[in-house]
Design a protein around this motif. Structure first.
Motif, PDB file in Angstrom:
ATOM      1  N   ASN A   1      -5.582 -18.435  -5.889  1.00  0.00           N
ATOM      2  CA  ASN A   1      -6.624 -18.034  -4.950  1.00  0.00           C
ATOM      3  C   ASN A   1      -7.986 -18.286  -5.560  1.00  0.00           C
ATOM      4  N   ALA A   2      -8.996 -18.420  -4.694  1.00  0.00           N
ATOM      5  CA  ALA A   2     -10.310 -18.836  -5.164  1.00  0.00           C
ATOM      6  C   ALA A   2     -11.117 -17.695  -5.770  1.00  0.00           C
ATOM      7  N   GLN A   3     -10.985 -16.483  -5.212  1.00  0.00           N
ATOM      8  CA  GLN A   3     -11.786 -15.367  -5.666  1.00  0.00           C
ATOM      9  C   GLN A   3     -10.939 -14.100  -5.674  1.00  0.00           C
ATOM     10  N   SER A   4     -11.459 -13.077  -6.343  1.00  0.00           N
ATOM     11  CA  SER A   4     -10.800 -11.779  -6.297  1.00  0.00           C
ATOM     12  C   SER A   4     -10.957 -11.191  -4.896  1.00  0.00           C
ATOM     13  N   ALA A   5     -10.102 -10.237  -4.574  1.00  0.00           N
ATOM     14  CA  ALA A   5     -10.125  -9.651  -3.231  1.00  0.00           C
ATOM     15  C   ALA A   5      -9.713  -8.198  -3.309  1.00  0.00           C
ATOM     16  N   SER A   6     -10.215  -7.416  -2.376  1.00  0.00           N
ATOM     17  CA  SER A   6      -9.817  -6.014  -2.258  1.00  0.00           C
ATOM     18  C   SER A   6      -9.400  -5.748  -0.817  1.00  0.00           C
ATOM     19  N   LEU A   7      -8.530  -4.764  -0.652  1.00  0.00           N
ATOM     20  CA  LEU A   7      -7.983  -4.477   0.670  1.00  0.00           C
ATOM     21  C   LEU A   7      -7.807  -2.966   0.811  1.00  0.00           C
ATOM     22  N   PRO A   8      -8.871  -2.247   1.149  1.00  0.00           N
ATOM     23  CA  PRO A   8      -8.721  -0.814   1.399  1.00  0.00           C
ATOM     24  C   PRO A   8      -8.160  -0.551   2.798  1.00  0.00           C
ATOM     25  N   SER A   9      -7.240   0.410   2.887  1.00  0.00           N
ATOM     26  CA  SER A   9      -6.628   0.764   4.161  1.00  0.00           C
ATOM     27  C   SER A   9      -6.503   2.279   4.248  1.00  0.00           C
ATOM     28  N   TYR A  10      -6.613   2.779   5.458  1.00  0.00           N
ATOM     29  CA  TYR A  10      -6.286   4.188   5.647  1.00  0.00           C
ATOM     30  C   TYR A  10      -5.563   4.372   6.975  1.00  0.00           C
ATOM     31  N   HIS A  11      -4.792   5.449   7.015  1.00  0.00           N
ATOM     32  CA  HIS A  11      -3.963   5.742   8.190  1.00  0.00           C
ATOM     33  C   HIS A  11      -3.913   7.245   8.384  1.00  0.00           C
ATOM     34  N   VAL A  12      -4.068   7.673   9.621  1.00  0.00           N
ATOM     35  CA  VAL A  12      -3.891   9.084   9.965  1.00  0.00           C
ATOM     36  C   VAL A  12      -2.942   9.156  11.151  1.00  0.00           C
ATOM     37  N   GLY A  13      -2.173  10.229  11.188  1.00  0.00           N
ATOM     38  CA  GLY A  13      -1.218  10.364  12.279  1.00  0.00           C
ATOM     39  C   GLY A  13      -0.815  11.813  12.473  1.00  0.00           C
ATOM     40  N   ALA A  14      -0.319  12.111  13.661  1.00  0.00           N
ATOM     41  CA  ALA A  14       0.161  13.456  13.979  1.00  0.00           C
ATOM     42  C   ALA A  14       1.400  13.323  14.856  1.00  0.00           C
ATOM     43  N   LEU A  15       2.366  14.204  14.614  1.00  0.00           N
ATOM     44  CA  LEU A  15       3.610  14.220  15.378  1.00  0.00           C
ATOM     45  C   LEU A  15       3.893  15.659  15.787  1.00  0.00           C
ATOM     46  N   TYR A  16       4.075  15.882  17.103  1.00  0.00           N
ATOM     47  CA  TYR A  16       4.270  17.228  17.634  1.00  0.00           C
ATOM     48  C   TYR A  16       5.420  17.204  18.621  1.00  0.00           C
ATOM     49  N   THR A  17       6.403  18.047  18.385  1.00  0.00           N
ATOM     50  CA  THR A  17       7.501  18.224  19.332  1.00  0.00           C
ATOM     51  C   THR A  17       7.424  19.636  19.897  1.00  0.00           C
ATOM     52  N   PHE A  18       7.718  19.776  21.184  1.00  0.00           N
ATOM     53  CA  PHE A  18       7.606  21.088  21.813  1.00  0.00           C
ATOM     54  C   PHE A  18       8.557  21.163  23.009  1.00  0.00           C
ATOM     55  N   GLY A  19       8.681  22.360  23.549  1.00  0.00           N
ATOM     56  CA  GLY A  19       9.627  22.627  24.626  1.00  0.00           C
ATOM     57  C   GLY A  19      10.785  23.463  24.122  1.00  0.00           C
TER      58      GLY A  19
END
Length: 665
Positions: free
Chosen positions: A228-246
Motif C-alpha cells: 500500500n502507498a500510505q498508512s491508514a486508520s479506520l475508526p468505527s463505532y456501533h451502538v445498538g439496543a434490543l428489547y423484547t416484551f409481551g
C-alpha cells in the motif's frame, strides 16, 4: 510513519489492564461451552442452498483486518486486495469485483439488512468500509438460489453480516460487561483496539456500544516490497439496543447504528494500484453510516403470524481532492478530461423498508414454512463525472415456501420487482422483472446421506451508472443457474463420538443481455457462461482433533455480439484449503491451515501456483485469576511466500505475526 513503539505500548497496557482485573469482576464471566467434537466451521448439510456461516468464534479466531477477510475462506469466494479496506473487493463464483470496479452489481452485501458497498466507482474498491470487530456472524450464499428474499440480480452471491447485541457479551445476565480486545500485527505495524460496553438492566433489554480503532503502516510482500502507498486508520463505532416484551416475549424491537471513517492523504487515486500513474494522487475521505430499526411479532397463539418489519438507511460518502502536480499528464489536454474524474465527490444513500410474515402450517402430510413479504428501496446518488447521479426507486413482493414431506423438502420462490430510475440530467425509465426458482433436498433418514438440486432465474435491473447510455436503461441483465449435489452428515462414523460432514455440488450459471463488461480484445461482452464444483467438509473426534476442507474449481467463457468466445477473466484460480487442529479441553486450540492455489493460465494476466501456510493458537486460561481472558497468536504466510493471488492487482502480504488479547469482565 513509524507507530511501532506506540502500538506496542498500547498492546502491553491493554495486557496489563486485563491481567490486573479484580477477581470479583471476573466471577461474573462465563465461557461458552466448548464441545470437543466440532470443527472450526459447521457445514450446512441441511439445506439445498450453497450457504456458509462464519460464526463469532471463527471471526475472533481469524484475527481479520477487514470484513472481507472473514469470507475469503468460503469456497467460491475470492478477495481482490482484501487485506486493506481501500482498493479491495469481493468476488463470488466469478462475479463481483474486478480490476476496474470494486463491484459489478452481481454480488450483494447487507449489514443488519441494510444494502451497502455496491456502486461502480471507477478504480475505487467495493466501498465496504466497516470493521470485523462489529460483527457476530457473517452468512454467505453463493449463486442465485436462496437470494429471492433479499434482492434481485444477485448472480454471484450474497453476504449478510449481523452486528453484535448486548446479550452476546452479557450472556443474558443482568448488569454491565466490558470486553476489551487489543491486537498487533508485525507486518505494517498493524494495531487494533476494540472496546465493547454491554448493559443488560433486565433480561429483556440490552444496550451495546462498540468503539474500534484500527491502523496500519506500509504492508510489505514476501520480498519486502510495499503493498500500500500510505498508512491508514479506520475508526468505527456501533451502538445498538434490543428489547423484547409481551406476556410471552412475542414482541422484539432492535435498533442499531454504525459509523466508520477512513482518511488517506496523498495516495494514488487508483486504489487498485500502488503508484500514482496518470491519474495522480488525492486526499480521500470516506465515511460509511448505517442505521437500522427492526420490529418483530411472533404470535403466541398461532403459527400463522410471525411478522418482521425492517427499516434501514445506508449513507456512504467518498470525497477525493486532487493533489496538484501529482499527475505526469497535468498541463496536457488529456488531463483536462481526467481531472473531473479524480477530483470528485461521491455520495449514495439507500433507504429500504421490508415487511414479511412467516407462517407455519400443514396441508395434509405436507408441512409448510411460508415467508411472504413486500420491500421498497429508494436509492439517491450524488451526480459526479464518473458516476451519474439520480434516483432508483424499487418496489418488490416475494414469496418463499419450504414444503416438507418426510425426507423431501422442496422450496419454490418467486420475486417481482418494479423499478423507476433516472435523474434530473437524464431521462426516467420504468422496468420490471419476474424472477424465481426452486430448490429440492431429499435426506435418506439416519444414513446421513442427502441429495439436492436447484434451478433459478434472476434479473439485474438497469443501474444508475448506465444513465448516460439510454440503450442500457431498458435492458436488464438476465441469468439462470442449475445446481446439483450430495451431502453426508452423521456422528460416530469411524469412532464413537466423532462427527463427519461433507457437501459437494456442481453448478452452471449463464448470463445474457450483459451490459457490465467490456474487454480490450473483444469489446462489449454480451453472454457469460460459467460452471464449477465446490466441496466443503469437516471431521472431528471426541478427543479434540478436527479437520476442515473446502475446494473450488471453476471454468467459464465470455462471448461478444458476433459470437466470438474467450476465457472468462473473472474466474479465480482453482483452490483447496485444508485445516488440521487439536483442542485440549476448553483451554487450548491449535491449528495449521494450508491454502493451495493452482496456476491460472486462462487469463491475459496468468498467475503461478502457490501454497500458503497459516498457524493459529488460542489459549483460554481456566484459573480463577485469568478466567475470561483469551490469548491468540497467529502466523500468516508462515514461509514468507512472495505471490499475487489471481484477480488481485497487488501482491499478498508477506509473513505476519499476529497477537491479540481479549477479556470480558
Amino acid at each position: 510513519m513509524n507507530a511501532q513503539p506506540a502500538m506496542r505500548a498500547a498492546l502491553l497496557s491493554s495486557a496489563a489492564l486485563i491481567i490486573a482485573l479484580p477477581a470479583k469482576a471476573q466471577e461474573t464471566f462465563q465461557l461458552d461451552t466448548v464441545f470437543l467434537a466440532e470443527s472450526k466451521r459447521e457445514v450446512a448439510t441441511e439445506t439445498a442452498v450453497a450457504e456458509t456461516t462464519v460464526d463469532l468464534e471463527e471471526i475472533e479466531d481469524r484475527q481479520a483486518d477487514t470484513i472481507a477477510e472473514l469470507v475469503d475462506t468460503v469456497p467460491g469466494v475470492r478477495l481482490i486486495n482484501g487485506n486493506t479496506a481501500q482498493g479491495s473487493g469481493i468476488n463470488i463464483r466469478g462475479f463481483g469485483a474486478n480490476g476496474t470496479y470494486g463491484t459489478d452489481q452481481k454480488v450483494a452485501v447487507q449489514t443488519d439488512g441494510a444494502s451497502v458497498g455496491s456502486e461502480e466507482l471507477y478504480r475505487i474498491g467495493t466501498q465496504l468500509y466497516t470493521d470485523p470487530e462489529l460483527y457476530k456472524e457473517v452468512n454467505v450464499i453463493r449463486g442465485i438460489a436462496g437470494t429471492f428474499e433479499y434482492g434481485s440480480g444477485i448472480i454471484g452471491g450474497l453476504i449478510r453480516a449481523e452486528t453484535k447485541d448486548a446479550i452476546d457479551i452479557t450472556g443474558g445476565d443482568t448488569g454491565f460487561n466490558l470486553r476489551q480486545t487489543a491486537q498487533y500485527g508485525t507486518n505494517g505495524d498493524q494495531f487494533a483496539s476494540s472496546t465493547i460496553l454491554a448493559w443488560q438492566p433486565t433480561e429483556n433489554f440490552g444496550v451495546i456500544g462498540n468503539y474500534t480503532y484500527r491502523m496500519q503502516d506500509i504492508l510489505v510482500d514476501g520480498s519486502g516490497n510495499p503493498i500500500n502507498a500510505q498508512s491508514a486508520s479506520l475508526p468505527s463505532y456501533h451502538v445498538g439496543a434490543l428489547y423484547t416484551f409481551g406476556d410471552a416475549n412475542q414482541h422484539e424491537l432492535r435498533a442499531t447504528y454504525s459509523d466508520t471513517t477512513s482518511s488517506e492523504e496523498d495516495v494514488p487515486y487508483d486504489s487498485f494500484g500502488l503508484s500514482s500513474g496518470s491519474f495522480g494522487n488525492v486526499d480521500r475521505e470516506v465515511q460509511s453510516r448505517t442505521a437500522t430499526l427492526r420490529y418483530s411479532f411472533d404470535s403466541p397463539t398461532t403459527d400463522l403470524v410471525n411478522i418482521t418489519a425492517n427499516l434501514s438507511y445506508a449513507d456512504q460518502q467518498i470525497d477525493s481532492a486532487y493533489i496538484p502536480g501529482s499527475s505526469p499528464l497535468e498541463g496536457t489536454p488529456t488531463f483536462g478530461s481526467l481531472l473531473p474524474l479524480v477530483d470528485a465527490d461521491h455520495r449514495y444513500e439507500t433507504t429500504k423498508r421490508t415487511v414479511k410474515n412467516q407462517a407455519l402450517f400443514a396441508t395434509g402430510s405436507v408441512q409448510h414454512d411460508l415467508r411472504v413479504g413486500v420491500e421498497s428501496i429508494y436509492k439517491e446518488r450524488l451526480d459526479a463525472s464518473s458516476a451519474p447521479g439520480g434516483t432508483d426507486r424499487r418496489l418488490a413482493v416475494f414469496a418463499v415456501d419450504d414444503l416438507t414431506w418426510g425426507g423431501l423438502t422442496v422450496t419454490p420462490a418467486v420475486r417481482y420487482e418494479h423499478q423507476r430510475v433516472g435523474g434530473p440530467a437524464y431521462a426516467y425509465y420504468d422496468n420490471d422483472a419476474l424472477m424465481g426458482g426452486v430448490t429440492a433436498r431429499y435426506g435418506f433418514g439416519s444414513s446421513g446421506f442427502a441429495i439436492f438440486g436447484s434451478a433459478a432465474y434472476t434479473e439485474n435491473l438497469p443501474i444508475m451508472d448506465d444513465l448516460t447510455n439510454p440503450a442500457y436503461m431498458k435492458q436488464s441483465e438476465k441469468a439462470r443457474s442449475f445446481e446439483i449435489g450430495t451431502s453426508f452428515d452423521r456422528p460416530s462414523v469411524f469412532a464413537s463420538g466423532d462427527q463427519l460432514s461433507l457437501k459437494a455440488s456442481g453448478y452452471q450459471t449463464s448470463v445474457w443481455d450483459v451490459t457490465s463488461y467490456t474487454t480490450a480484445a473483444m469489446g462489449p461482452i454480451t453472454d457469460v457462461s460459467l460452471r464449477g464444483f465446490e466441496l466443503e467438509g469437516s471431521y472431528s473426534t471426541a478427543s479434540g482433533f478436527y479437520t476442515d476442507i473446502n475446494a473450488n474449481v471453476q471454468r467459464g467463457t465470455g462471448k461478444d455480439a458476433i459470437g466470438t468466445k474467450m476465457d472468462w477473466s473473472g474466474i479465480p484460480a482453482d483452490q483447496t484449503r485444508l485445516t488440521l487442529g487439536k483442542r485440549f479441553g476448553e483451554e487450548y486450540d491449535f491449528s495449521w491451515e494450508a491454502v493451495a492455489d493452482s496456476s491460472m493460465s486462462r487469463s491475459a494476466t496468468p498467475t503461478p501456483s502457490s501454497v500458503v501456510h497459516n498457524l493459529r493458537a488460542t489459549y483460554r486460561p481456566q484459573e480463577r485469576a485469568l478466567n475470561g481472558v483469551e490469548f491468540r497468536l497467529g502466523v500468516e504466510n508462515l514461509f514468507d511466500l512472495d505471490y499475487t493471488p489471481h484477480l488481485a492487482t497487488r501482491p499478498a502480504p508477506g509473513r505476519t505475526f499476529k497477537i491479540s488479547i481479549a477479556a470480558t469482565f
